[in-house]
Design a protein around this motif. Sequence first.
Motif, PDB file in Angstrom:
ATOM      1  N   ALA A 120      12.621  83.106  73.219  1.00 37.48           N
ATOM      2  CA  ALA A 120      12.687  83.518  71.818  1.00 37.48           C
ATOM      3  C   ALA A 120      11.761  84.690  71.561  1.00 37.48           C
ATOM      4  O   ALA A 120      10.716  84.834  72.212  1.00 37.48           O
ATOM      5  N   TYR A 121      12.157  85.522  70.610  1.00 39.02           N
ATOM      6  CA  TYR A 121      11.296  86.604  70.133  1.00 39.02           C
ATOM      7  C   TYR A 121      10.470  86.053  68.976  1.00 39.02           C
ATOM      8  O   TYR A 121      11.018  85.470  68.028  1.00 39.02           O
ATOM      9  N   VAL A 122       9.142  86.226  69.046  1.00 37.46           N
ATOM     10  CA  VAL A 122       8.232  85.571  68.100  1.00 37.46           C
ATOM     11  C   VAL A 122       7.644  86.600  67.144  1.00 37.46           C
ATOM     12  O   VAL A 122       7.214  87.687  67.554  1.00 37.46           O
ATOM     13  N   GLU A 123       7.642  86.232  65.867  1.00 38.12           N
ATOM     14  CA  GLU A 123       6.995  87.032  64.833  1.00 38.12           C
ATOM     15  C   GLU A 123       6.082  86.119  64.026  1.00 38.12           C
ATOM     16  O   GLU A 123       6.443  84.985  63.707  1.00 38.12           O
ATOM     17  N   SER A 124       4.885  86.586  63.710  1.00 33.96           N
ATOM     18  CA  SER A 124       3.947  85.827  62.878  1.00 33.96           C
ATOM     19  C   SER A 124       4.018  86.346  61.444  1.00 33.96           C
ATOM     20  O   SER A 124       4.160  87.551  61.216  1.00 33.96           O
ATOM     21  N   ILE A 125       3.923  85.434  60.495  1.00 36.56           N
ATOM     22  CA  ILE A 125       4.082  85.791  59.079  1.00 36.56           C
ATOM     23  C   ILE A 125       2.897  85.238  58.286  1.00 36.56           C
ATOM     24  O   ILE A 125       2.565  84.052  58.384  1.00 36.56           O
ATOM     25  N   LYS A 126       2.254  86.123  57.511  1.00 39.04           N
ATOM     26  CA  LYS A 126       1.128  85.736  56.659  1.00 39.04           C
ATOM     27  C   LYS A 126       1.115  86.622  55.427  1.00 39.04           C
ATOM     28  O   LYS A 126       1.132  87.849  55.541  1.00 39.04           O
ATOM     29  N   ASN A 127       1.116  85.976  54.255  1.00 40.75           N
ATOM     30  CA  ASN A 127       1.092  86.687  52.972  1.00 40.75           C
ATOM     31  C   ASN A 127       2.224  87.696  52.851  1.00 40.75           C
ATOM     32  O   ASN A 127       2.049  88.807  52.345  1.00 40.75           O
ATOM     33  N   GLY A 128       3.397  87.327  53.377  1.00 35.04           N
ATOM     34  CA  GLY A 128       4.562  88.187  53.298  1.00 35.04           C
ATOM     35  C   GLY A 128       4.617  89.277  54.337  1.00 35.04           C
ATOM     36  O   GLY A 128       5.616  89.990  54.423  1.00 35.04           O
ATOM     37  N   ALA A 129       3.548  89.425  55.131  1.00 32.27           N
ATOM     38  CA  ALA A 129       3.513  90.470  56.164  1.00 32.27           C
ATOM     39  C   ALA A 129       3.978  89.884  57.487  1.00 32.27           C
ATOM     40  O   ALA A 129       3.588  88.772  57.861  1.00 32.27           O
ATOM     41  N   CYS A 130       4.808  90.621  58.187  1.00 30.32           N
ATOM     42  CA  CYS A 130       5.381  90.160  59.457  1.00 30.32           C
ATOM     43  C   CYS A 130       4.784  90.982  60.602  1.00 30.32           C
ATOM     44  O   CYS A 130       4.744  92.216  60.532  1.00 30.32           O
ATOM     45  N   HIS A 131       4.338  90.297  61.643  1.00 28.98           N
ATOM     46  CA  HIS A 131       3.732  90.954  62.797  1.00 28.98           C
ATOM     47  C   HIS A 131       4.482  90.529  64.064  1.00 28.98           C
ATOM     48  O   HIS A 131       4.703  89.332  64.298  1.00 28.98           O
ATOM     49  N   LYS A 132       4.873  91.511  64.879  1.00 29.81           N
ATOM     50  CA  LYS A 132       5.597  91.220  66.110  1.00 29.81           C
ATOM     51  C   LYS A 132       4.617  90.807  67.200  1.00 29.81           C
ATOM     52  O   LYS A 132       3.626  91.488  67.457  1.00 29.81           O
ATOM     53  N   LEU A 133       4.916  89.661  67.834  1.00 30.00           N
ATOM     54  CA  LEU A 133       4.047  89.143  68.889  1.00 30.00           C
ATOM     55  C   LEU A 133       4.635  89.326  70.287  1.00 30.00           C
ATOM     56  O   LEU A 133       3.908  89.481  71.247  1.00 30.00           O
ATOM     57  N   GLY A 134       5.949  89.280  70.431  1.00 32.58           N
ATOM     58  CA  GLY A 134       6.574  89.384  71.746  1.00 32.58           C
ATOM     59  C   GLY A 134       7.482  88.199  72.025  1.00 32.58           C
ATOM     60  O   GLY A 134       7.920  87.494  71.116  1.00 32.58           O
ATOM     61  N   LYS A 135       7.732  87.946  73.286  1.00 31.69           N
ATOM     62  CA  LYS A 135       8.649  86.890  73.693  1.00 31.69           C
ATOM     63  C   LYS A 135       7.895  85.659  74.170  1.00 31.69           C
ATOM     64  O   LYS A 135       6.763  85.759  74.658  1.00 31.69           O
ATOM     65  N   ALA A 136       8.555  84.506  74.035  1.00 28.17           N
ATOM     66  CA  ALA A 136       7.960  83.239  74.456  1.00 28.17           C
ATOM     67  C   ALA A 136       9.036  82.338  75.044  1.00 28.17           C
ATOM     68  O   ALA A 136      10.189  82.364  74.603  1.00 28.17           O
ATOM     69  N   VAL A 137       8.654  81.562  76.047  1.00 25.95           N
ATOM     70  CA  VAL A 137       9.524  80.504  76.558  1.00 25.95           C
ATOM     71  C   VAL A 137       9.389  79.314  75.608  1.00 25.95           C
ATOM     72  O   VAL A 137       8.275  78.865  75.316  1.00 25.95           O
ATOM     73  N   VAL A 138      10.507  78.813  75.108  1.00 25.78           N
ATOM     74  CA  VAL A 138      10.507  77.753  74.108  1.00 25.78           C
ATOM     75  C   VAL A 138      11.210  76.527  74.679  1.00 25.78           C
ATOM     76  O   VAL A 138      12.298  76.636  75.263  1.00 25.78           O
ATOM     77  N   TYR A 139      10.582  75.372  74.532  1.00 27.46           N
ATOM     78  CA  TYR A 139      11.153  74.097  74.972  1.00 27.46           C
ATOM     79  C   TYR A 139      11.466  73.236  73.759  1.00 27.46           C
ATOM     80  O   TYR A 139      10.723  73.232  72.767  1.00 27.46           O
ATOM     81  N   PHE A 140      12.580  72.501  73.836  1.00 26.99           N
ATOM     82  CA  PHE A 140      13.011  71.604  72.770  1.00 26.99           C
ATOM     83  C   PHE A 140      13.253  70.212  73.352  1.00 26.99           C
ATOM     84  O   PHE A 140      13.719  70.095  74.501  1.00 26.99           O
ATOM     85  N   PRO A 141      12.976  69.154  72.586  1.00 27.53           N
ATOM     86  CA  PRO A 141      13.283  67.804  73.082  1.00 27.53           C
ATOM     87  C   PRO A 141      14.786  67.560  73.096  1.00 27.53           C
ATOM     88  O   PRO A 141      15.552  68.270  72.443  1.00 27.53           O
ATOM     89  N   LYS A 142      15.202  66.524  73.814  1.00 25.98           N
ATOM     90  CA  LYS A 142      16.630  66.227  73.933  1.00 25.98           C
ATOM     91  C   LYS A 142      17.247  65.764  72.612  1.00 25.98           C
ATOM     92  O   LYS A 142      18.456  65.884  72.408  1.00 25.98           O
ATOM     93  N   ASN A 143      16.415  65.235  71.696  1.00 25.44           N
ATOM     94  CA  ASN A 143      16.965  64.780  70.417  1.00 25.44           C
ATOM     95  C   ASN A 143      17.072  65.896  69.387  1.00 25.44           C
ATOM     96  O   ASN A 143      17.460  65.658  68.244  1.00 25.44           O
ATOM     97  N   PHE A 144      16.719  67.143  69.778  1.00 20.33           N
ATOM     98  CA  PHE A 144      16.887  68.286  68.874  1.00 20.33           C
ATOM     99  C   PHE A 144      18.371  68.608  68.746  1.00 20.33           C
ATOM    100  O   PHE A 144      19.156  68.333  69.650  1.00 20.33           O
ATOM    101  N   ASN A 145      18.759  69.187  67.619  1.00 17.44           N
ATOM    102  CA  ASN A 145      20.168  69.498  67.373  1.00 17.44           C
ATOM    103  C   ASN A 145      20.595  70.658  68.268  1.00 17.44           C
ATOM    104  O   ASN A 145      20.461  71.826  67.900  1.00 17.44           O
ATOM    105  N   ASN A 146      21.118  70.326  69.453  1.00 20.01           N
ATOM    106  CA  ASN A 146      21.480  71.363  70.409  1.00 20.01           C
ATOM    107  C   ASN A 146      22.648  72.214  69.926  1.00 20.01           C
ATOM    108  O   ASN A 146      22.798  73.372  70.328  1.00 20.01           O
ATOM    109  N   GLY A 147      23.492  71.673  69.071  1.00 22.44           N
ATOM    110  CA  GLY A 147      24.648  72.422  68.589  1.00 22.44           C
ATOM    111  C   GLY A 147      24.269  73.658  67.798  1.00 22.44           C
ATOM    112  O   GLY A 147      25.019  74.641  67.752  1.00 22.44           O
ATOM    113  N   LEU A 148      23.093  73.646  67.155  1.00 22.40           N
ATOM    114  CA  LEU A 148      22.647  74.791  66.368  1.00 22.40           C
ATOM    115  C   LEU A 148      21.758  75.737  67.150  1.00 22.40           C
ATOM    116  O   LEU A 148      21.444  76.829  66.678  1.00 22.40           O
TER     117      LEU A 148
END
Length: 535
Positions: A120-148
């Motif tokens: 995933a591409y990660v952005e941090s948000i504070k007080n309406g300001a968006c800052h680009k952080l870069g890419k991250a490997v993201v893990y999800f549990p098996k009970n997460f809605n995989n269809g979405l």
Amino acid sequence: MARKVRRPWDEMPFLRILPAFIAGLILGDLRIFSGFHLFLIVVSAFTVLFSMHFFSSWWSWRFRFIRGIAIQLIIISFGSSILFPLKNQKQSSSTVNYLYYRYTLTEPVTERPRSYKSVAYVESIKNGACHKLGKAVVYFPKNFNNGLLQYGAELVSNAAPGPVSAIINPGAFDYRSYLADKGIRFQTFLNKENAVITTRFNGNIFYRWIFKIRNFLLDVLKKYIPDPKSAGLAEALLTGYRNDVDDDMLQAYVNTGVVHVIAISGLHLGLIYLILSKISGLVFRGRSRNVLQPILVIAALWIFTILSGASASVVRSAVMFSLFAIGNIIGRKSTPLNTLAASAFLLLTFQPQWLWDIGFQLSYTAVAGILLLHKKLTNLYPFTNPAAHKLWEMICLTLAAQVLTTPLLLLYFHRFPLLFLFTNLIAVPLSSIILLAELFLCVISLFPIAAAKTGILTDYLIRLMNQYVFSMDRIPHSNIEQVFITPLQAILIYVFLMLMILVRKENIKSLMPVFLFLLLPLAIERAFLKHKTQQ
């Protein structure tokens, strides 16, 4: 008047440009020069080039090497400047004191034994300001809605991405460096408690279409190939999707030196290029053949590239074969090595991070080895028997590709397969037949009866190839293992090999002192590594 010596690289401009460009990328990655330094180098180089126009012809010819040095410095600066935005992005990666984070999936999720995984591409948000952080490997549990969890899906979370863990054991695979070369600096775990999927789609429509096509191809292979293990290998062979490949099977292919056959690459695209050229050559005649045939071949190659998922290895091969075809259209006889260097230059200009991709390095070194050594090896023993000549050509092809890929195999995998020649002689032609069967299966998938028969045949061929690879892997002492070399040693070995090729192929005997001098730093580096390991 002295006779001008014709050097082998005089008619290959990209072969002279590429080393300087790669050196610039490496210097840019190491941040040797700042932007101000690069500006001074470029201005100085252009000043030198401009000043030399006012010299007399004799002085310009006498000091022509200065012009070459100035041009090389400009190319090096260009390569270094390309990586500046990426390096600045890495340095500004901070994840503290933000309210929440926005994760945009840049690829479809893949299923693991206990979780789902994506990037995933990660952005941090504070007080309406968006800052680009870069890419991250993201893990999800098996009970997460995989269809979405699809490509382009957006998630909002209060979980900050953390740094990728560093290696603990010396000599182990450096996963953090591997991800960093792909522009990935973080990892995180998202679940239903700390993340919410929004309704926005932030992906590229073109890539979304590509992933849909890839999913269609994967569904066809899973439906009509009975054995799940065979279907997993078929997916890797056609689309480069390896998540369903059996781990033991993959390790057997690595151990025997034929892992390249289970990923769609230049080998298979070259087969398709050859078939398309033969078929289109029968259709088009006369003057139209010189224009319409290359255009048709280029279009078909890129359609196949998109249908197979447009992976990096396929794109590299498609660019190279397209340059060959374009050369035929404009009536310019292309030099294969120059075309290979041109394709690498173009791809690294748009994707500089591919320079550190293992697949990129292996594919280009293999093709370079074939172009440099295949013909020379084949001519050593000319056979009059056609069958013996074809077998000898295949042997020489495998040996030529192996020569320049061996340092990379030792650097990254610390092993060398002793039986690679015997395994490749069977696995390479068999994998090509399997690829054609898979393409035919996807074309006739609208006819269930014919598709089922083709799926059974494809399954049988894959089982046959797997049995042969496993039998070769079970032979005792078929690998030299635990061989550790450093990147500097790998570079010295490549310089050593290239000098050997030039001395033998081009009869440039003046390189012999340099050839012998390289043994000294190689021996010193090897002794230093041994001492460091003992400590």
